[in-house]
Design a protein around this motif. Structure first.
Motif, PDB file in Angstrom:
ATOM      1  N   ALA A  23       0.832  -1.208   0.000  1.00  0.00           N
ATOM      2  CA  ALA A  23       0.000   0.000   0.000  1.00  0.00           C
ATOM      3  C   ALA A  23       0.865   1.255   0.000  1.00  0.00           C
ATOM      4  N   ALA A  24       1.942   1.239   0.789  1.00  0.00           N
ATOM      5  CA  ALA A  24       2.804   2.421   0.883  1.00  0.00           C
ATOM      6  C   ALA A  24       3.530   2.698  -0.424  1.00  0.00           C
ATOM      7  N   PHE A  25       4.163   1.673  -0.999  1.00  0.00           N
ATOM      8  CA  PHE A  25       4.934   1.888  -2.228  1.00  0.00           C
ATOM      9  C   PHE A  25       4.024   2.130  -3.432  1.00  0.00           C
ATOM     10  N   GLY A  26       2.806   1.607  -3.384  1.00  0.00           N
ATOM     11  CA  GLY A  26       1.866   1.916  -4.452  1.00  0.00           C
ATOM     12  C   GLY A  26       1.573   3.400  -4.510  1.00  0.00           C
ATOM     13  N   SER A  27       1.387   4.004  -3.355  1.00  0.00           N
ATOM     14  CA  SER A  27       1.108   5.437  -3.293  1.00  0.00           C
ATOM     15  C   SER A  27       2.353   6.270  -3.578  1.00  0.00           C
ATOM     16  N   LEU A  28       3.490   5.865  -2.999  1.00  0.00           N
ATOM     17  CA  LEU A  28       4.722   6.642  -3.168  1.00  0.00           C
ATOM     18  C   LEU A  28       5.198   6.651  -4.617  1.00  0.00           C
ATOM     19  N   SER A  29       5.114   5.503  -5.289  1.00  0.00           N
ATOM     20  CA  SER A  29       5.569   5.453  -6.677  1.00  0.00           C
ATOM     21  C   SER A  29       4.616   6.187  -7.601  1.00  0.00           C
ATOM     22  N   ALA A  30       3.357   6.328  -7.200  1.00  0.00           N
ATOM     23  CA  ALA A  30       2.421   7.127  -7.989  1.00  0.00           C
ATOM     24  C   ALA A  30       2.727   8.610  -7.841  1.00  0.00           C
ATOM     25  N   MET A  31       3.246   8.999  -6.680  1.00  0.00           N
ATOM     26  CA  MET A  31       3.551  10.414  -6.432  1.00  0.00           C
ATOM     27  C   MET A  31       4.939  10.809  -6.933  1.00  0.00           C
ATOM     28  N   PHE A  32       5.933   9.974  -6.671  1.00  0.00           N
ATOM     29  CA  PHE A  32       7.327  10.350  -6.946  1.00  0.00           C
ATOM     30  C   PHE A  32       7.936   9.636  -8.151  1.00  0.00           C
ATOM     31  N   GLY A  33       7.197   8.763  -8.760  1.00  0.00           N
ATOM     32  CA  GLY A  33       7.704   8.074  -9.935  1.00  0.00           C
ATOM     33  C   GLY A  33       8.087   6.632  -9.654  1.00  0.00           C
ATOM     34  N   ARG A  34       8.078   5.819 -10.726  1.00  0.00           N
ATOM     35  CA  ARG A  34       8.381   4.395 -10.568  1.00  0.00           C
ATOM     36  C   ARG A  34       9.863   4.169 -10.253  1.00  0.00           C
ATOM     37  N   LYS A  35      10.725   4.803 -11.022  1.00  0.00           N
ATOM     38  CA  LYS A  35      12.152   4.512 -10.913  1.00  0.00           C
ATOM     39  C   LYS A  35      12.763   4.900  -9.562  1.00  0.00           C
ATOM     40  N   PRO A  36      12.534   6.108  -9.021  1.00  0.00           N
ATOM     41  CA  PRO A  36      13.139   6.446  -7.725  1.00  0.00           C
ATOM     42  C   PRO A  36      12.721   5.494  -6.610  1.00  0.00           C
ATOM     43  N   MET A  37      11.430   5.151  -6.566  1.00  0.00           N
ATOM     44  CA  MET A  37      10.953   4.277  -5.495  1.00  0.00           C
ATOM     45  C   MET A  37      11.418   2.839  -5.691  1.00  0.00           C
ATOM     46  N   LEU A  38      11.698   2.455  -6.932  1.00  0.00           N
ATOM     47  CA  LEU A  38      12.253   1.126  -7.183  1.00  0.00           C
ATOM     48  C   LEU A  38      13.624   1.004  -6.535  1.00  0.00           C
ATOM     49  N   LEU A  39      14.453   2.042  -6.667  1.00  0.00           N
ATOM     50  CA  LEU A  39      15.775   2.031  -6.043  1.00  0.00           C
ATOM     51  C   LEU A  39      15.661   2.024  -4.520  1.00  0.00           C
ATOM     52  N   VAL A  40      14.741   2.818  -3.987  1.00  0.00           N
ATOM     53  CA  VAL A  40      14.533   2.844  -2.540  1.00  0.00           C
ATOM     54  C   VAL A  40      14.161   1.457  -2.033  1.00  0.00           C
ATOM     55  N   SER A  41      13.281   0.786  -2.754  1.00  0.00           N
ATOM     56  CA  SER A  41      12.859  -0.559  -2.352  1.00  0.00           C
ATOM     57  C   SER A  41      14.018  -1.542  -2.395  1.00  0.00           C
ATOM     58  N   HIS A  42      14.800  -1.508  -3.468  1.00  0.00           N
ATOM     59  CA  HIS A  42      15.962  -2.399  -3.589  1.00  0.00           C
ATOM     60  C   HIS A  42      16.923  -2.219  -2.409  1.00  0.00           C
ATOM     61  N   MET A  43      17.289  -0.979  -2.144  1.00  0.00           N
ATOM     62  CA  MET A  43      18.325  -0.712  -1.149  1.00  0.00           C
ATOM     63  C   MET A  43      17.844  -0.994   0.278  1.00  0.00           C
ATOM     64  N   LEU A  44      16.635  -0.538   0.604  1.00  0.00           N
ATOM     65  CA  LEU A  44      16.120  -0.773   1.952  1.00  0.00           C
ATOM     66  C   LEU A  44      15.811  -2.245   2.191  1.00  0.00           C
ATOM     67  N   ARG A  56      -2.649   3.381 -11.756  1.00  0.00           N
ATOM     68  CA  ARG A  56      -2.206   1.994 -11.907  1.00  0.00           C
ATOM     69  C   ARG A  56      -1.382   1.524 -10.707  1.00  0.00           C
ATOM     70  N   GLN A  57      -0.463   2.363 -10.242  1.00  0.00           N
ATOM     71  CA  GLN A  57       0.375   1.944  -9.120  1.00  0.00           C
ATOM     72  C   GLN A  57      -0.422   1.876  -7.824  1.00  0.00           C
ATOM     73  N   ASN A  58      -1.365   2.795  -7.633  1.00  0.00           N
ATOM     74  CA  ASN A  58      -2.235   2.722  -6.463  1.00  0.00           C
ATOM     75  C   ASN A  58      -3.097   1.464  -6.506  1.00  0.00           C
ATOM     76  N   GLY A  59      -3.606   1.168  -7.695  1.00  0.00           N
ATOM     77  CA  GLY A  59      -4.444  -0.016  -7.836  1.00  0.00           C
ATOM     78  C   GLY A  59      -3.682  -1.290  -7.546  1.00  0.00           C
ATOM     79  N   MET A  60      -2.462  -1.388  -8.048  1.00  0.00           N
ATOM     80  CA  MET A  60      -1.658  -2.582  -7.800  1.00  0.00           C
ATOM     81  C   MET A  60      -1.242  -2.666  -6.336  1.00  0.00           C
TER      82      MET A  60
END
Length: 506
Positions: free
Chosen positions: A113-134, A415-419
């Motif tokens: 739920a969190a990353f669905g909202s964050l990636s919709a707001m800040f973009g797919r690519k930045p949040m993808l890196l955040v997810s990988h690293m954390l 789309r990202q919120n829905g997923m």
């Protein structure tokens, strides 16, 4: 000796140092009561040595028993150390060992739920890196846990952060590839999970200490972090958010990479600005937008029920298939191998029958498989296992389909919120599935069967998406958008922006 390989630490009974003249088997005989299956009890011991048992195998029922006072000794023939042996998660604490899986899935649930909202707001690519690293960071930190509570907390945050890699990469795949190649990329993406699942028992076979095993399965994320630099941001998200110049940069780069230089002439920022008619840049979409309008509300309800049901039956079946008489490592490998033919056939089914029929049909056959198993006697474990394996295959097909299907149903702006919302409900189902294990039998099979059959009917209510362009706005879903581009014209524009070669989509 129990499933954790523990046994009572019995040296406390040897106050007079008599045990040194006994064999290990004799020490167990006089110190530990025997269970109904003939194995030594793991959680109780005699209050004092019963030497008469060396000549008389029967144990009087009135002999006093006590619980463990001095810890356990563990059988390390299969594992050097586990969570159970690290913190004595046996007997009364055995449930805590299983609790770590539930805690991890709860983290995944809220992370979706969190990353669905964050990636919709800040973009797919930045949040993808955040997810990988954390995700990798919390996984590695868990190996330094000094207590079970610390480990459980870190497992929660590992699940919370790593789930972003899953849902964001799925969306990037769908938003970049052309219409005819979505199903192929979807199946390949799903197969990557299967091969990773099959490789895990191989890694665990050679690394049998839980801390180093955690390190071994966390470090491959480094590869994902390195390849992230070549992953483009979603052009659809950029256009929907008014960043047409950046979208033009990625589309031009994509066209050149795929040798479509003739298309680069028509790809101009001013043309891209006409693709989506919306108040982009001035509005931030949230999960509430999933239920503001009638058709979006209906879509959200139907996909949510389907995701929850698919996860519940898929995990419910997986947790209760027998071991085929194989050891732990081979059983895990076979579980993964079962998925390959199911996912390979899914490519043909999606192409031949479309998303809706494949989704509803696979859930229907899952329900039928579970229904058949209700009437097969428990002592016929071979027949029950074969039917359960078939049910698992259909459940895998349903899971593979719903990921692609849902990403095609939701508009780009949501789309990202829905997923994220769907993944949240999916993990809720995964958390509940193990609870049915405590009641496994005809009752729980009836529950899973009913869930699968109801979900099949629900999935049938969803619209077909085969050979259709992705919706861009809520108005596209509601059918209220003005000056809609005709479907064939949109498809032509989309084909110009994407490649016809699946291995060169990026």
């Amino acid at each position: 000796m129990d499933s954790e390989g523990s046994r009572r630490y019995i040296s406390s009974l040897d106050a007079d140092e008599i045990f040194e003249n006994l064999t290990q088997e004799e020490r167990l005989t006089v110190s530990i009561p025997v269970q109904d299956d003939g194995t030594p009890a793991s959680c109780h011991m005699f209050s004092y040595p019963q030497f008469h048992l060396l000549s008389n195998s029967s144990s009087p029922s009135e002999v006093a028993l006590v619980q463990c006072q001095n810890g356990w000794e563990y059988d390390n023939s299969m594992f050097i150390s586990t969570l159970a042996t690290q913190w004595d998660l046996v007997c009364d604490k055995r449930a805590l060992s299983r609790l770590t899986t539930t805690i991890f899935f709860i983290g995944v649930m809220f992370g979706a739920a969190a990353f669905g909202s964050l990636s919709a707001m800040f973009g797919r690519k930045p949040m993808l890196l955040v997810s990988h690293m954390l995700g990798m960071g919390f996984g590695l930190c868990s190996t330094f846990s000094s207590s079970f509570v610390m480990f459980a907390v870190l497992r929660f945050f590992t699940g919370f952060t790593i789930t972003g890699s899953v849902i964001i990469s799925t969306i990037l795949n769908v938003e970049w590839v052309s219409i005819e190649h979505r199903k192929l990329v979807g199946v390949i993406d799903s197969l990557s999970w299967t091969f990773a699942f099959m490789s895990f028992p191989l890694i665990a076979y050679f690394i049998r200490e839980w801390r180093w095993l955690t390190v071994a399965i966390s470090l491959p994320t480094v590869t994902a972090i390195i390849t992230w630099w070549w992953v483009p941001e979603s052009a659809r998200w950029l256009i929907a958010n008014g960043r047409v110049d950046k979208a033009h940069y990625y589309l031009h780069k994509c066209a050149v990479m795929n040798r479509k230089q003739e298309v680069t002439v028509s790809i101009k920022p001013e043309n891209l600005a006409k693709i989506i008619v919306t108040d982009r840049g001035n509005r931030k979409y949230s999960y509430l937008d999933l239920v503001r309008t009638p058709k979006m509300r209906r879509l959200t309800l139907l996909t949510g029920i389907t995701w929850f049901a698919v996860a519940t039956v898929a995990y419910g079946i997986s947790f209760n298939i027998s071991s085929f008489g194989l050891n732990m490592y081979l059983t895990q490998f076979v579980y993964g191998a079962i998925e390959i033919p199911a996912k390979m056939s899914n490519y043909y089914l999606l192409d031949k029958f479309g998303r809706r029929v494949t989704q509803a049909g696979s859930l229907l056959f899952v329900g039928i498989s579970l229904m058949i198993n209700i009437f097969i006697p428990k002592d016929q474990w071979v027949g029950r296992t074969v039917v359960a394996v078939l049910g698992k295959g259909f459940a895998v097909a349903a899971f593979c389909t719903i990921v692609l299907y849902s990403s095609e149903l939701y508009p780009t702006v949501l789309r990202q919120n829905g997923m994220g919302y769907n993944s949240f409900l999916s993990r809720l189902g995964a958390c509940l599935a193990p609870l049915l294990d405590s009641f496994w039998g005809h009752f729980s099979q009836t529950i899973l069967c009913s869930v699968a059959l109801i979900a099949s009917v629900v999935a049938w209510q969803l619209p077909e998406t085969r050979d259709r362009c992705l919706p861009e706005t809520i108005e596209d879903v509601e059918g209220t958008r003005k000056n809609l581009i005709k479907d064939h014209d949109k498809q032509e524009d989309e084909e110009k922006m994407t490649t016809n070669e699946p291995n060169e989509d990026h």
